[in-house]
Write a protein that holds these residues in place. Structure first.
Motif, PDB file in Angstrom:
ATOM      1  N   ASN A  31       0.830  -1.199   0.000  1.00 33.55           N
ATOM      2  CA  ASN A  31       0.000   0.000   0.000  1.00 33.55           C
ATOM      3  C   ASN A  31       0.864   1.249   0.000  1.00 33.55           C
ATOM      4  OD1 ASN A  31       0.806   0.414   2.714  1.00 33.55           O
ATOM      5  ND2 ASN A  31      -0.873  -0.850   3.455  1.00 33.55           N
ATOM      6  N   CYS A  32       0.216   2.364  -0.059  1.00 35.14           N
ATOM      7  CA  CYS A  32       0.877   3.663  -0.118  1.00 35.14           C
ATOM      8  C   CYS A  32       1.717   3.923   1.123  1.00 35.14           C
ATOM      9  CB  CYS A  32      -0.191   4.743  -0.293  1.00 35.14           C
ATOM     10  SG  CYS A  32       0.419   6.419  -0.230  1.00 35.14           S
ATOM     11  N   ASN A  33       1.227   3.511   2.283  1.00 32.20           N
ATOM     12  CA  ASN A  33       1.942   3.751   3.537  1.00 32.20           C
ATOM     13  C   ASN A  33       3.318   3.099   3.534  1.00 32.20           C
ATOM     14  OD1 ASN A  33      -0.345   5.064   4.422  1.00 32.20           O
ATOM     15  ND2 ASN A  33      -1.081   3.346   5.616  1.00 32.20           N
ATOM     16  N   GLN A  34       3.395   1.865   3.095  1.00 36.18           N
ATOM     17  CA  GLN A  34       4.669   1.151   3.087  1.00 36.18           C
ATOM     18  C   GLN A  34       5.654   1.787   2.115  1.00 36.18           C
ATOM     19  OE1 GLN A  34       3.340  -2.810   2.162  1.00 36.18           O
ATOM     20  NE2 GLN A  34       3.507  -3.450   4.293  1.00 36.18           N
ATOM     21  N   GLY A  35       5.211   2.102   0.922  1.00 30.56           N
ATOM     22  CA  GLY A  35       6.089   2.711  -0.076  1.00 30.56           C
ATOM     23  C   GLY A  35       6.603   4.068   0.367  1.00 30.56           C
ATOM     24  N   ALA A  36       5.725   4.869   0.933  1.00 27.70           N
ATOM     25  CA  ALA A  36       6.123   6.202   1.387  1.00 27.70           C
ATOM     26  C   ALA A  36       7.068   6.120   2.582  1.00 27.70           C
ATOM     27  CB  ALA A  36       4.885   7.018   1.746  1.00 27.70           C
ATOM     28  N   THR A  37       6.833   5.189   3.494  1.00 29.90           N
ATOM     29  CA  THR A  37       7.701   5.034   4.651  1.00 29.90           C
ATOM     30  C   THR A  37       9.097   4.590   4.220  1.00 29.90           C
ATOM     31  OG1 THR A  37       5.853   4.546   6.117  1.00 29.90           O
ATOM     32  CG2 THR A  37       8.018   3.811   6.846  1.00 29.90           C
ATOM     33  N   ILE A  38       9.177   3.680   3.268  1.00 30.89           N
ATOM     34  CA  ILE A  38      10.478   3.245   2.754  1.00 30.89           C
ATOM     35  C   ILE A  38      11.213   4.417   2.124  1.00 30.89           C
ATOM     36  CG2 ILE A  38      11.615   1.831   0.995  1.00 30.89           C
ATOM     37  CD1 ILE A  38       9.405  -0.282   1.534  1.00 30.89           C
ATOM     38  N   ALA A  39      10.515   5.202   1.315  1.00 32.69           N
ATOM     39  CA  ALA A  39      11.142   6.340   0.648  1.00 32.69           C
ATOM     40  C   ALA A  39      11.647   7.378   1.639  1.00 32.69           C
ATOM     41  CB  ALA A  39      10.159   6.977  -0.335  1.00 32.69           C
ATOM     42  N   VAL A  40      10.858   7.693   2.641  1.00 39.66           N
ATOM     43  CA  VAL A  40      11.259   8.701   3.630  1.00 39.66           C
ATOM     44  C   VAL A  40      12.416   8.179   4.483  1.00 39.66           C
ATOM     45  CG1 VAL A  40      10.463   9.947   5.680  1.00 39.66           C
ATOM     46  CG2 VAL A  40       9.055   9.856   3.656  1.00 39.66           C
ATOM     47  N   THR A  41      12.416   6.899   4.789  1.00 44.27           N
ATOM     48  CA  THR A  41      13.520   6.323   5.552  1.00 44.27           C
ATOM     49  C   THR A  41      14.819   6.426   4.773  1.00 44.27           C
ATOM     50  OG1 THR A  41      12.024   4.793   6.678  1.00 44.27           O
ATOM     51  CG2 THR A  41      14.362   4.225   6.692  1.00 44.27           C
ATOM     52  N   ILE A  42      14.768   6.152   3.477  1.00 45.53           N
ATOM     53  CA  ILE A  42      15.960   6.266   2.641  1.00 45.53           C
ATOM     54  C   ILE A  42      16.426   7.719   2.572  1.00 45.53           C
ATOM     55  CG2 ILE A  42      16.819   6.043   0.277  1.00 45.53           C
ATOM     56  CD1 ILE A  42      15.035   3.512   0.070  1.00 45.53           C
ATOM     57  N   LEU A  43      15.498   8.642   2.409  1.00 50.27           N
ATOM     58  CA  LEU A  43      15.874  10.058   2.336  1.00 50.27           C
ATOM     59  C   LEU A  43      16.418  10.587   3.659  1.00 50.27           C
ATOM     60  CD1 LEU A  43      12.975  11.500   0.167  1.00 50.27           C
ATOM     61  CD2 LEU A  43      15.331  11.096  -0.514  1.00 50.27           C
ATOM     62  N   ALA A  44      15.989  10.009   4.780  1.00 49.85           N
ATOM     63  CA  ALA A  44      16.474  10.456   6.085  1.00 49.85           C
ATOM     64  C   ALA A  44      17.925  10.050   6.307  1.00 49.85           C
ATOM     65  CB  ALA A  44      15.593   9.901   7.191  1.00 49.85           C
ATOM     66  N   GLY A  45      18.380   9.037   5.610  1.00 47.36           N
ATOM     67  CA  GLY A  45      19.780   8.632   5.665  1.00 47.36           C
ATOM     68  C   GLY A  45      20.271   8.357   7.068  1.00 47.36           C
ATOM     69  N   PRO A  46      21.407   8.952   7.439  1.00 44.40           N
ATOM     70  CA  PRO A  46      22.006   8.681   8.744  1.00 44.40           C
ATOM     71  C   PRO A  46      21.190   9.196   9.928  1.00 44.40           C
ATOM     72  CG  PRO A  46      23.466  10.037   7.397  1.00 44.40           C
ATOM     73  CD  PRO A  46      22.246   9.771   6.614  1.00 44.40           C
ATOM     74  N   LEU A  47      20.202  10.041   9.683  1.00 44.15           N
ATOM     75  CA  LEU A  47      19.357  10.526  10.771  1.00 44.15           C
ATOM     76  C   LEU A  47      18.595   9.375  11.425  1.00 44.15           C
ATOM     77  CD1 LEU A  47      17.926  13.790   9.177  1.00 44.15           C
ATOM     78  CD2 LEU A  47      19.829  13.565  10.774  1.00 44.15           C
ATOM     79  N   ASN A  48      18.421   8.271  10.688  1.00 50.35           N
ATOM     80  CA  ASN A  48      17.770   7.089  11.255  1.00 50.35           C
ATOM     81  C   ASN A  48      18.545   6.564  12.452  1.00 50.35           C
ATOM     82  OD1 ASN A  48      15.480   6.403   9.383  1.00 50.35           O
ATOM     83  ND2 ASN A  48      17.146   6.541   7.913  1.00 50.35           N
TER      84      ASN A  48
END
Length: 65
Positions: A31-48
């Motif tokens: 679903n949209c939630n999973q795809g968007a969460t993956i994308a934002v996690t990747i963009l957050a980079g080392p902030l994770n």
């Protein structure tokens, strides 16, 4: 310019690794939630690794009946 490119690539690699450690790639994106969460996690980079755990909630439009 070369240093900025290398830093950007390393930033995104850190995000990809963080998403993998959270098992976001374990199954298909359903679903949209999973795809968007993956994308934002990747963009957050080392902030994770500094405690950021981005989650996105979205809704796709439903067809009219």
């Amino acid at each position: 310019m070369r240093i900025a490119s290398i830093l950007l690539i390393l930033w995104l690699i850190a995000g990809v690794i963080a998403a993998g450690q959270r098992d976001y790639y374990a199954g298909p994106v359903e679903n949209c939630n999973q795809g968007a969460t993956i994308a934002v996690t990747i963009l957050a980079g080392p902030l994770n690794y500094l405690g950021m755990n981005p989650k996105i909630a979205c809704q796709t439009p439903q067809p009219s009946q």
